[in-house]
Motif scaffolding. Sequence first.
Motif, short mmCIF file in Angstrom:
data_model
loop_
_atom_site.label_atom_id
_atom_site.label_comp_id
_atom_site.label_asym_id
_atom_site.label_seq_id
_atom_site.Cartn_x
_atom_site.Cartn_y
_atom_site.Cartn_z
N ALA A 1 28.95 -50.24 9.45
CA ALA A 1 29.64 -50.46 10.73
C ALA A 1 29.59 -49.22 11.60
CB ALA A 1 31.09 -50.87 10.46
N ALA A 2 29.81 -48.06 10.99
CA ALA A 2 29.79 -46.81 11.77
C ALA A 2 28.38 -46.41 12.15
CB ALA A 2 30.46 -45.69 10.98
N ALA A 3 27.43 -46.60 11.23
CA ALA A 3 26.04 -46.19 11.49
C ALA A 3 25.47 -46.90 12.70
CB ALA A 3 25.18 -46.47 10.26
N ARG A 4 25.87 -48.13 12.92
CA ARG A 4 25.35 -48.90 14.06
C ARG A 4 25.76 -48.26 15.40
NH1 ARG A 4 26.63 -54.99 11.67
NH2 ARG A 4 24.74 -55.14 10.37
N HIS A 5 26.80 -47.46 15.37
CA HIS A 5 27.22 -46.75 16.58
C HIS A 5 26.72 -45.31 16.58
CE1 HIS A 5 29.71 -50.09 17.86
NE2 HIS A 5 30.20 -50.16 16.63
N MET A 6 26.61 -44.72 15.39
CA MET A 6 26.14 -43.34 15.30
C MET A 6 24.67 -43.20 15.65
SD MET A 6 28.00 -42.01 11.81
CE MET A 6 29.76 -41.76 11.68
N VAL A 7 23.85 -44.18 15.25
CA VAL A 7 22.41 -44.10 15.51
C VAL A 7 22.10 -43.98 17.00
CG1 VAL A 7 20.23 -45.37 15.36
CG2 VAL A 7 21.69 -45.18 13.34
N PRO A 8 22.67 -44.83 17.87
CA PRO A 8 22.37 -44.68 19.30
C PRO A 8 22.84 -43.36 19.90
CG PRO A 8 23.26 -46.86 18.84
CD PRO A 8 23.47 -46.04 17.61
N GLN A 9 23.96 -42.82 19.37
CA GLN A 9 24.45 -41.55 19.92
C GLN A 9 23.77 -40.35 19.26
OE1 GLN A 9 28.61 -42.18 18.97
NE2 GLN A 9 28.56 -40.78 17.22
N ARG A 10 23.00 -40.61 18.19
CA ARG A 10 22.22 -39.60 17.48
C ARG A 10 23.08 -38.47 16.91
NH1 ARG A 10 17.28 -40.52 17.28
NH2 ARG A 10 16.77 -38.43 16.52
N HIS B 1 18.22 -39.47 12.62
CA HIS B 1 19.04 -39.79 13.78
C HIS B 1 20.17 -38.77 13.99
CE1 HIS B 1 17.08 -43.71 14.06
NE2 HIS B 1 17.25 -43.83 12.75
N GLY B 2 20.10 -37.67 13.24
CA GLY B 2 21.11 -36.63 13.41
C GLY B 2 22.41 -36.89 12.69
N ILE B 3 22.39 -37.81 11.72
CA ILE B 3 23.62 -38.20 11.01
C ILE B 3 23.63 -37.57 9.63
CG2 ILE B 3 24.96 -40.16 10.14
CD1 ILE B 3 23.44 -41.83 12.32
N ARG B 4 24.77 -36.99 9.26
CA ARG B 4 24.90 -36.27 7.99
C ARG B 4 25.75 -37.04 6.98
NH1 ARG B 4 27.70 -31.89 7.89
NH2 ARG B 4 28.88 -32.02 9.84
N THR B 5 25.48 -36.83 5.71
CA THR B 5 26.30 -37.41 4.64
C THR B 5 26.59 -36.32 3.61
OG1 THR B 5 24.48 -38.11 3.19
CG2 THR B 5 25.14 -39.63 4.95
N GLY C 1 34.98 -44.13 22.84
CA GLY C 1 34.27 -42.87 22.93
C GLY C 1 33.32 -42.59 21.79
N GLY C 2 33.04 -43.60 20.98
CA GLY C 2 32.08 -43.43 19.90
C GLY C 2 32.75 -43.24 18.54
N VAL C 3 31.94 -43.27 17.49
CA VAL C 3 32.39 -42.99 16.13
C VAL C 3 31.66 -41.74 15.66
CG1 VAL C 3 32.57 -43.83 13.76
CG2 VAL C 3 32.75 -45.45 15.67
N ASP C 4 32.39 -40.67 15.46
CA ASP C 4 31.79 -39.40 15.08
C ASP C 4 31.90 -39.10 13.59
OD1 ASP C 4 31.16 -38.44 17.84
OD2 ASP C 4 33.34 -38.60 18.04
#
Length: 251
Positions: free
Chosen positions: A125-134, A177-181, A81-84
């Motif tokens: 590893a996580a970013a590679r999945h987070m980028v497509p899901q934005r 890509h909508g990803i926060r740090t 179901g993705g990596v959030d």
Amino acid sequence: MTLLAGKNAIVYGGAGRIGTAVATAFAAEGARVFLAGRTRARLDEVVSRIRAAGGSAEAAEVDALDERAVDEHADAVAARGGVDISVNLIAHGDVQGTPLADMTLADYERPVRTAVRTQFLTARAAARHMVPQRSGVFLFFGGVAEPVREFAVGGLQVAFHALEAMRRQLAAELGPHGIRTVTLRTGGIPETLPAGFPGREELEANIAGKTMLGRAATLADVGAVAAFVASDRARTMTASTVNISCGALVD
């Protein structure tokens, strides 16, 4: 509505004191928690406690310094179901209490090498999945502060500074890509000190004495703030630090 309902969260070092607190808080807020670490028995104990409280948790034996193991585990979670959310809380192997003038190069550089390597591997590893899901959130732990004057911390602060540089760069590259740090900063958590740690009572008093509230952050405090920051309610927070030091650190 719970803060993290429907979210998948990976917690590396999930059997450690801070990792357990964060994983427990995530699960209490509705996340499906994937605990990763090198000691399966300890991970299973945390999973059992989370499930007994009504939460969702799974464990996997993963060396967060092993590139292939990290990638394969992230891929397996993503297939569910993705990596959030990704949080890396593994121990860095730092040596404290020894003055720099008396420290070996290996002891000084170990936390820096460990922190940078593991954070890069798990974030990539996580970013590679987070980028497509934005979407996605990376939580860092440590932050930077003034040099510690009354206690020798070896290479630990250097490691934290290196992680902050990485966190800023990730924020810049992944933000579109909508990803926060976000980094969580404390002035020290007395509960994390081992029972037989030399000078533990004095160090606990020192940590609390530096705060403006007269008390230090607890593990439960860290877990609660981590859950909020990882949630959509904190969606405007990125490229930033969250100060949970009870006033020991002044922004």
